[in-house]
Design a protein around this motif. Sequence first.
Motif, PDB file in Angstrom:
ATOM      1  N   VAL A  66     -54.224 -27.495 121.705  1.00  0.00           N
ATOM      2  CA  VAL A  66     -53.802 -28.519 122.664  1.00  0.00           C
ATOM      3  C   VAL A  66     -54.817 -28.639 123.798  1.00  0.00           C
ATOM      4  CG1 VAL A  66     -52.040 -29.162 124.350  1.00  0.00           C
ATOM      5  CG2 VAL A  66     -51.354 -28.285 122.111  1.00  0.00           C
ATOM      6  N   GLU A  67     -55.279 -27.488 124.310  1.00  0.00           N
ATOM      7  CA  GLU A  67     -56.306 -27.516 125.362  1.00  0.00           C
ATOM      8  C   GLU A  67     -57.578 -28.201 124.871  1.00  0.00           C
ATOM      9  OE1 GLU A  67     -57.190 -24.211 127.895  1.00  0.00           O
ATOM     10  OE2 GLU A  67     -55.282 -23.241 127.433  1.00  0.00           O
ATOM     11  N   ASP A  70     -56.984 -31.961 124.757  1.00  0.00           N
ATOM     12  CA  ASP A  70     -57.012 -32.492 126.120  1.00  0.00           C
ATOM     13  C   ASP A  70     -58.454 -32.571 126.635  1.00  0.00           C
ATOM     14  OD1 ASP A  70     -54.264 -32.706 126.117  1.00  0.00           O
ATOM     15  OD2 ASP A  70     -53.933 -30.859 127.264  1.00  0.00           O
ATOM     16  N   HIS A  71     -59.218 -31.522 126.357  1.00  0.00           N
ATOM     17  CA  HIS A  71     -60.618 -31.467 126.800  1.00  0.00           C
ATOM     18  C   HIS A  71     -61.426 -32.626 126.233  1.00  0.00           C
ATOM     19  CE1 HIS A  71     -64.577 -29.792 127.711  1.00  0.00           C
ATOM     20  NE2 HIS A  71     -64.886 -29.868 126.434  1.00  0.00           N
ATOM     21  N   GLY A  73     -60.089 -35.497 125.208  1.00  0.00           N
ATOM     22  CA  GLY A  73     -59.415 -36.773 125.441  1.00  0.00           C
ATOM     23  C   GLY A  73     -58.793 -37.366 124.195  1.00  0.00           C
ATOM     24  N   ARG A  75     -55.525 -38.011 122.100  1.00  0.00           N
ATOM     25  CA  ARG A  75     -54.076 -38.027 122.282  1.00  0.00           C
ATOM     26  C   ARG A  75     -53.338 -37.587 121.011  1.00  0.00           C
ATOM     27  NH1 ARG A  75     -50.224 -36.687 123.079  1.00  0.00           N
ATOM     28  NH2 ARG A  75     -48.315 -37.525 123.945  1.00  0.00           N
ATOM     29  N   ARG A  98     -48.669 -34.348 119.194  1.00  0.00           N
ATOM     30  CA  ARG A  98     -50.111 -34.546 119.074  1.00  0.00           C
ATOM     31  C   ARG A  98     -50.582 -34.772 117.636  1.00  0.00           C
ATOM     32  NH1 ARG A  98     -52.042 -32.872 124.156  1.00  0.00           N
ATOM     33  NH2 ARG A  98     -53.842 -34.173 123.658  1.00  0.00           N
TER      34      ARG A  98
END
Length: 245
Positions: A66-67, A70-71, A73, A75, A98
Amino acid sequence: MIPHHTLTGPDDAPVLVLGNALGTTTELWREFSPPFRLLRFDHRGHGLSNAVPGPCTIEALANDVVELLDHLGLRQVYYCGVSLGGMVGMWLAAHTDRISRLALVCTAAWYPDKTMWDERISTIRELGMEPAADAIVSRWFTPSFSPAVVSHFRSELLKVDVPSYLACAEAVRDMDLRADLAKIDVPTVVIAAAQDHATPPDVVRHIADELRDSDLYIVGDAAHLAVVEAPRTISVILDGHFWSD
């Protein structure tokens, strides 16, 4: 923790995240080239990812992904995981939004008999990885498979940070994802290998049976690392799954 990763392929293609088996790195996918934008990553202490002190869980390993998303971008993504990578994928699909499509290869939701894991963990903790390496790798490939490739994966295994391997092995031993299977509502393809003694077809079939929307395939001439032994066959299956409407 943001794992070491590579993102390659056409910019306009869907992103397919590839999750590795325990003791392997992004090398697991070196013969694998489906028409996607491929996001490969290494688990903690594997390959070029940093070691993280202390124990971990499947949830913690999933949160690393997940990190990473997010890093970058990202979704939502497609996700394909082998063994430990598949366990991470099941957790992500059950507990986050996700993952839009999922593929699970040679994996398990639960190990009722933990004896093998206890023995492996004890051996490695006391003696290091070398005495356990042959037994581990022998479960990855069929006996007739390329000795050069087997040797390469054995060498990669020996480079894994031992405390990180043990933490991940304990996470696999202790995980129980059976209740999570009912929470997974994304289209899923489940792939077993006929000669896989680590996660036999009946173990993999249980996952498919419990999912709401799944297809099951059994690859004949392959063992646990079927994506290495039968990359073309699995690519065809994944292409059909991920490109379907």
